[in-house]
Design a protein around this motif. Structure first.
Motif, PDB file in Angstrom:
ATOM      1  N   ALA A 226       0.824  -1.217   0.000  1.00  0.00           N
ATOM      2  CA  ALA A 226       0.000   0.000   0.000  1.00  0.00           C
ATOM      3  C   ALA A 226       0.856   1.263   0.000  1.00  0.00           C
TER       4      ALA A 226
ATOM      5  N   GLY B 196      -3.035  -2.383  -6.836  1.00  0.00           N
ATOM      6  CA  GLY B 196      -3.781  -2.858  -5.657  1.00  0.00           C
ATOM      7  C   GLY B 196      -4.805  -3.936  -6.019  1.00  0.00           C
TER       8      GLY B 196
ATOM      9  N   SER C 163       0.069   2.452  -3.352  1.00  0.00           N
ATOM     10  CA  SER C 163      -0.085   1.156  -4.021  1.00  0.00           C
ATOM     11  C   SER C 163       0.698   1.011  -5.320  1.00  0.00           C
TER      12      SER C 163
END
Lengths: 484, 444
Positions: free
Chosen positions: A102, A334, B271
């Motif tokens: 993250a 992600g 991310s």
């Protein structure tokens, strides 16, 4: 029937954000500054945006109430055909939230991001194994972005061959975004009608395919939930005329481990990781739409590409024929983490998932066939398409029936799509719904069909227990109010 | 498999109803020569194995606080309030789909309506859409939209060379199959775009400028938009750091027609570059040419306020061949995160936080200058800036990395004339002592 899931709870009203709050509140902890203040050049100094000032409690309560007005996969069955709303495993969320993922900056030197690069490298390999293709790009941020990428690849490949082709064949059972993706690349869409069996005939393709046509965009399994059984022959026809075959892989959930797209003549396929590979879709996104291709198309893939050099991973830009970039960085990383985590959790059981998805759809098809008109009575893949033809005498439409489903505690299926079927109801139960849930859904639909002739007003007034009732969509479009 | 609830008894009963002898029989419509007969060659892990495998991969990345990362360049490390991951993980928010059925999607719909509104207010624009994939694709779509508004009569766009290099690459990719042209605008000695050559470009549909630009410098949007309008072209502006608009003038007030950019800064994890948030806004008169989805306010049967997806006639599922946009999925969840962030920070908070970001940057800049480093562009900046380090800094750079400091990114590969120039960033997450350490190391 046992008691249905739909019921009432205490649903709170909640104003718009700027209808609450009070000047001077703040819902965030502003850090203390450890350096001296420095004023912004007057020429550029502006007024702060007109945001409401809210406390943390205001914000938390606001979004908690918003969440209570929503229906998600975790709330109940979501048989939204062609969207594959399967359960989203929670372990995937845990992985994506790891600080090393993250918090990773995309422009770190490769020696400081080996784990993220390895994940991308291996995920590409796994997607190629599942599709039977040679190489992949993970950059596209959504399914339609993958379609566009594939069309850019086609364009680049044909240009390299010295060809300028300006048309592309699109079956009437293809996904709705295909023509728009093609036209962004300057291709004119030529509709190809499917036959009475609901699939494309080689003869149709042979008639339409010529030297000005770049190729075909075929959705397989198609949006009628049927496998394009003539695909090999069709691919041959397209290839013989120098065209390329793109497969919209949004429906891959039906055929993992059962069909390898690379072996049936497909040149490029996009995958919807947010569907087939179970990542949550958050009310409209983000998704991820990797594209897998043959050896011939590989040189054109977007850069950078994650490559392995010795024991180390790096990003390689040096591909002279690349189409370039289609995302600022490397795509929706992600989301890639979640799909990677899902694939590793499932392994070869991905095939089992496809088998159960298809089993459930055929089970529903057989059970609802007596009460809903089934335009193509054939073994289906992971979804089945009905219509409202049997309900016409009662002046009950598809819309009325699915709105009533909400009162029974289900999210409605996809409706009025594909366009080739009038009054379509497209049901996709997916692999993660149990037989009990599916039985309850079937029973609810049977009850609604009964209500359609006995108490049609129940359907006309549906949904009756949701927070709001039918919304005036025509007024919203006529006088758009897009901003408060 | 725990996600697959079917028992053998269930399977047997369902097969019977489906009229199939076994699971394989369900696929009889797939010709034999299309069937894959082997087994997928994929690893398979228990949850324990998966946890340790993923922890191992994640541990190989340099992240704060172990590393001091002074990189911005389109992805920014800002503090994310604990409320945001907590709320976003409410599964009614995260596991919902596109709100096709408004009666049971009012949470998503009102949230995105509020996101559109807050975005429009942040950027000083009239209408924002429900989000795009990222800043780069948003810019490409903005330029295509500008050409669409001109009905394709003008085919050239001018793009500043100080727009994020990766955004420019994405624009090129989108433009390749079309007959539209891109002219790159050079930059001036002060680190801003040189718009003096605009008149010479015929056929100009739009001018695109980023502010703060890739060097962190604040552009004069007003003169760019005035000039564009004089030439009957549209002014498109983009950004990578929306927090700047807590302090500097927003692009709408400076005459921009279309504004787009990356919203990751506001509550969204970095991310490794995605998912982020393509923010997109324009003047009302252009709304029907806008790509992407829109949420509109309306009423229900009882006259209650409610929200729906609207203006879908521009979209693919209705007009197919005539659609102006192929956007279907967007970045809804990221838009929600940024709405939560904007709601949490408020007008008072965003001003304070933007000021702190500015203060940190100015501190680092002046300390580096005091230490003998050159600051080539004297323009006002927000959050990041360019430093010219002494010749041969590459060796030092590697040394610093060993000491867990990542001192920005080298600019030479993007701007060949900027050898030894680095782009550095300091947000509120960088402490004075981190900055002092960097300066000390660089000096030594």
């Amino acid at each position: 029937m046992k008691q249905s899931s739909g019921t009432r709870g205490l649903i709170m009203n909640e104003p718009l954000l700027w209808e609450k709050g009070k000047k001077g509140r703040c819902g965030i902890s502003i850090p203390k500054s450890d350096v001296k203040s420095s004023s912004m050049d007057k020429e550029f100094l502006g007024d702060p945006p007109d945001f409401p000032d809210l406390s943390e409690v205001d914000v938390v309560r606001h979004y908690t109430r918003m969440s209570q007005w929503n229906f998600g996969v975790d709330t109940g069955m979501y048989p939204l055909g062609s969207c594959t709303m399967k359960y989203n495993p929670k372990i995937n969320e845990k992985q994506a939230a790891l600080p090393g993922f993250a918090g990773a900056h995309p422009m770190l030197p490769p020696e400081l991001s080996q784990g993220t690069l390895k994940l991308m490298y291996d995920l590409e390999k796994y997607l190629c194994e599942i599709t039977g293709m040679n190489a992949a790009t993970l950059q596209p941020a959504a399914g339609a972005h993958g379609e566009l990428t594939a069309m850019l690849l086609f364009h680049a490949c044909l240009k390299k061959r010295g060809q300028k082709r300006n048309k592309i064949l699109i079956p009437d059972t293809a996904h709705g975004t295909n023509p728009a993706s093609a036209s962004l690349c300057g291709f004119k869409s030529i509709p190809a009608a499917s036959n009475e069996q609901g699939v494309l005939s080689p003869e149709t393709v042979a008639t339409l395919m010529d030297e000005d046509t770049a190729g075909i965009m075929v959705t397989n399994p198609n949006t009628l939930g049927l496998f394009e059984e003539n695909i090999k022959k069709i691919a041959e026809i397209v290839h013989n005329k120098g065209g390329l075959v793109y497969c919209d892989g949004a429906n891959l959930n039906a055929v993992m481990g059962i069909v390898k797209m690379g072996s049936i003549g497909i040149d490029a396929i996009h995958l919807n990781l947010h569907k087939t590979f179970s990542t949550p879709h958050g009310g409209g996104g983000p998704g991820a739409g990797p594209v897998c291709v043959t050896k011939e198309l590989e040189p054109f893939l977007p850069v950078p590409r994650a490559v392995k050099k010795g024991d180390a991973y790096e990003l390689k830009y040096d591909y002279p024929d690349t189409i370039g970039r289609i995302h600022a960085f490397y795509g929706n990383f992600g989301i890639l983490i979640r799909a990677y985590s899902y694939i590793l959790s499932m392994g070869k059981n991905l095939k089992t998932a496809s088998q159960y998805a298809v089993l459930s759809a055929n089970y529903i098809k057989q059970q609802l066939k007596p009460v809903l008109h089934l335009p193509y009575d054939r073994p289906c893949m992971h979804e089945c398409v009905f219509t409202d033809k049997f309900q016409e005498p009662y002046k009950i439409t598809t819309l009325d029936m699915v709105k009533r489903l909400m009162d029974y505690g289900f999210h409605p299926p996809t409706i009025y799509f594909p366009l080739v079927v009038s009054g379509a109801i497209m049901i996709e139960p997916t692999d993660t719904e149990s037989k009990e849930n599916i039985d309850e859904f079937i029973q609810a639909f049977k009850n609604i069909v009964k209500e359609a002739c006995e108490t049609p007003e129940l359907l006309k007034n549906a949904p009756s227990i949701t927070k709001v009732r039918r919304l005036d969509e025509a007024a919203a479009a006529r006088k758009p109010c897009l901003c408060g | 498999m725990r996600y697959l609830p079917h028992t053998s008894e269930d399977i047997a009963e369902m097969l019977k109803v489906a009229g199939a002898a076994d699971l394989d029989d369900l696929f009889s419509s797939i010709p034999d020569d299309c069937r894959f007969k082997g087994e997928l060659n994929l690893p398979e892990m228990t949850e324990w194995e998966l946890n340790s495998h993923m922890a191992d991969l994640a541990s190989q990345t340099a992240v704060m606080p172990e590393y001091k990362v002074f990189i911005g360049a389109g992805s920014y490390n800002h503090y994310i309030p604990a409320t945001i991951p907590y709320l976003i993980n409410r599964s009614e928010i995260s596991t919902a789909y596109t709100p096709y059925q408004p009666e049971i999607s009012q949470g998503t719909l009102q949230t995105i309506f509020e996101y559109q509104t807050l975005t429009a207010r942040l950027l000083g624009m009239e209408t924002a859409n429900a989000s795009m994939y990222d800043g780069a694709s948003a810019l490409a779509e903005a330029l295509l939209m500008a050409i669409r508004i001109e009905k394709g009569k003008k085919k050239t766009v001018a793009v500043s060379s100080l727009v994020h290099p990766m955004y420019r690459k994405a624009v090129e990719t989108y433009f390749t199959p079309t007959d539209f042209k891109i002219v790159e605008l050079p930059y001036l000695a002060d680190g801003t775009t040189d718009i003096s050559g605009l008149e010479k470009i015929g056929d100009l549909a739009a001018v695109a400028v980023q502010s703060p630009n890739f060097f962190g410098c604040i552009e004069n949007i007003k003169s760019a938009s005035d000039k564009a309008h004089n030439l009957n072209a549209l002014c498109v502006t983009c950004f990578t750091e929306p927090l700047a608009f807590g302090l500097i003038k927003n692009p709408g007030s400076q005459g921009a027609d279309i504004v787009c950019g990356e919203g990751q800064s506001m509550g969204i994890p970095q991310s490794f570059g995605g998912p982020g948030l393509g923010m997109f806004a324009s003047l009302n008169k252009y709304v029907r040419s806008m790509p992407g989805r829109l949420i509109g306010q309306t009423t229900d049967l009882d006259g209650k306020r409610g929200f729906v997806l609207t203006l879908a006639t521009r979209e693919q599922h209705i007009r197919r061949e005539k659609a102006t946009s192929n956007i279907c999925s967007n970045q809804g969840l990221c838009a929600t995160m940024s709405a939560m962030y904007m709601a949490s920070i408020g007008q008072t908070g965003i001003r304070q936080l933007a000021q702190i970001n500015h203060d940190k940057t100015e501190y680092l800049k002046s300390e580096l200058e005091k230490a003998g480093m050159q600051i080539p562009f004297k323009r006002a900046v927000f959050n990041e800036f360019v430093v010219k380090f002494p010749q041969g800094f590459e060796t030092k750079y590697k040394e610093l990395i060993k000491n867990k400091i990542v001192p920005g990114i080298p600019l030479e590969s993007y701007y060949p004339d900027l050898k030894d120039h680095y782009l550095l960033c300091a947000t509120e997450t960088i402490s004075k002592s981190d900055m002092d350490e960097l300066v000390k190391e660089v000096k030594s």
